[in-house]
Design a protein around this motif. Structure first.
Motif, PDB file in Angstrom:
ATOM      1  N   SER A 114       8.823  48.773  51.029  1.00  0.00           N
ATOM      2  CA  SER A 114       9.658  49.846  50.477  1.00  0.00           C
ATOM      3  C   SER A 114       9.036  51.208  50.800  1.00  0.00           C
ATOM      4  CB  SER A 114       9.758  49.661  48.963  1.00  0.00           C
ATOM      5  OG  SER A 114      10.292  50.805  48.365  1.00  0.00           O
ATOM      6  N   LYS A 115       9.877  52.204  50.794  1.00  0.00           N
ATOM      7  CA  LYS A 115       9.391  53.565  51.034  1.00  0.00           C
ATOM      8  C   LYS A 115       8.673  54.132  49.811  1.00  0.00           C
ATOM      9  CE  LYS A 115      12.969  54.836  54.388  1.00  0.00           C
ATOM     10  NZ  LYS A 115      12.394  54.338  55.526  1.00  0.00           N
ATOM     11  N   ASP A 116       8.929  53.568  48.649  1.00  0.00           N
ATOM     12  CA  ASP A 116       8.300  54.055  47.426  1.00  0.00           C
ATOM     13  C   ASP A 116       7.208  53.079  46.983  1.00  0.00           C
ATOM     14  OD1 ASP A 116       7.567  55.096  44.986  1.00  0.00           O
ATOM     15  OD2 ASP A 116       9.600  55.215  44.196  1.00  0.00           O
ATOM     16  N   PRO A 117       5.936  53.461  47.100  1.00  0.00           N
ATOM     17  CA  PRO A 117       4.844  52.557  46.752  1.00  0.00           C
ATOM     18  C   PRO A 117       4.846  52.133  45.281  1.00  0.00           C
ATOM     19  CG  PRO A 117       3.989  54.688  47.526  1.00  0.00           C
ATOM     20  CD  PRO A 117       5.479  54.741  47.590  1.00  0.00           C
TER      21      PRO A 117
END
Length: 147
Positions: free
Chosen positions: A69-72
């Motif tokens: 995902s782009k959001d950790p």
């Protein structure tokens, strides 16, 4: 060896990924990662009836997906939960559970491997082979076991 199947994964974490993707990439790598984290503490590979190995493999596989995902932050909670379980297994405050309900604790909680012969002098050492001897206490124990 994967400790979980595609069907088990889909039951817990339904995704749009194909069976081939989940099986060959995520479940396989999750199983390898689990073994890497617990190798100093347990005998590998885990047996097919190890429910804890299956459970953590499923979570690790999903964590690998979330980490794409782009959001950790998407993976933080699951990652922390897995780390906590692994630490508990390592230090012996948690046990592996099998389908029969048996529990398996880490070898020592210190990363040492236990052996039935660990208290005896090793047979092989740096001396010439003709000078090497079996520990007399080990021989005595073998004779007593044969009775």
């Amino acid at each position: 060896m994967a400790y979980a199947t595609y069907t088990e994964f889909q039951e817990r974490y339904p995704t749009k990924l194909t069976e081939a993707e989940v099986t060959s990439h995520f479940l396989h790598h999750a199983s390898v990662r689990l073994e890497t984290m617990l190798a100093p503490y347990f005998t590998l590979p885990f047996s097919a009836n190890n429910l804890t190995a299956k459970d953590i493999t499923l979570d690790l596989a999903y964590l690998l997906i979330l980490q794409r995902s782009k959001d950790p932050r998407d993976a933080e909670s699951l990652s922390q939960g897995i780390k906590s379980r692994i630490e508990g297994l390592r230090n012996g405050t948690e046990a592996m559970t099998t389908t029969s309900g048996d529990t398996v604790y880490s070898n020592t909680g210190l990363g040492e491997i236990w052996s039935t012969t660990q208290d005896f002098k090793p047979i092989f050492d740096m001396r010439e082979s003709a000078e090497q001897r079996v520990d007399p206490d080990r021989l005595r124990e073998e004779k007593e076991a044969d009775r």
